[in-house]
Design a protein around this motif. Sequence first.
Motif: not given
Length: 105
Positions: A21-26, A52-57
């Motif tokens: 299983v996987k999940g991703s975001t840019v 903050e950006m990387m934590e949200e990602a």
Amino acid sequence: MIIVTTESVPGKKTIEYKGFVKGSTVQSKHIGKDIMAGLKTIVGGELKEYTEMMEEAREKAIERMVKNANANGANAIVGMRLESSSVMQNASEIIAYGTAVVVEV
């Protein structure tokens, strides 16, 4: 949903393997915060805008991985990992992945 980085859930018997299983975001920050982060590199210190950006990602990628595991009927994910890569200037991809399993409750 139980999520562990180990190969099994401690104290639980694995009943069934559901698969990968996987999940991703840019993610990227808007130009104003990007300029502020650029200025911060001159004097040094933590780039809080990017932290903050990387934590949200990471949160979004894990949430999408859990959704994928739920759709496969799993109640746990073992061997979970996070990876990141730069896809363009000022934008990063975060991928969360692991093996969906059913463990005893």
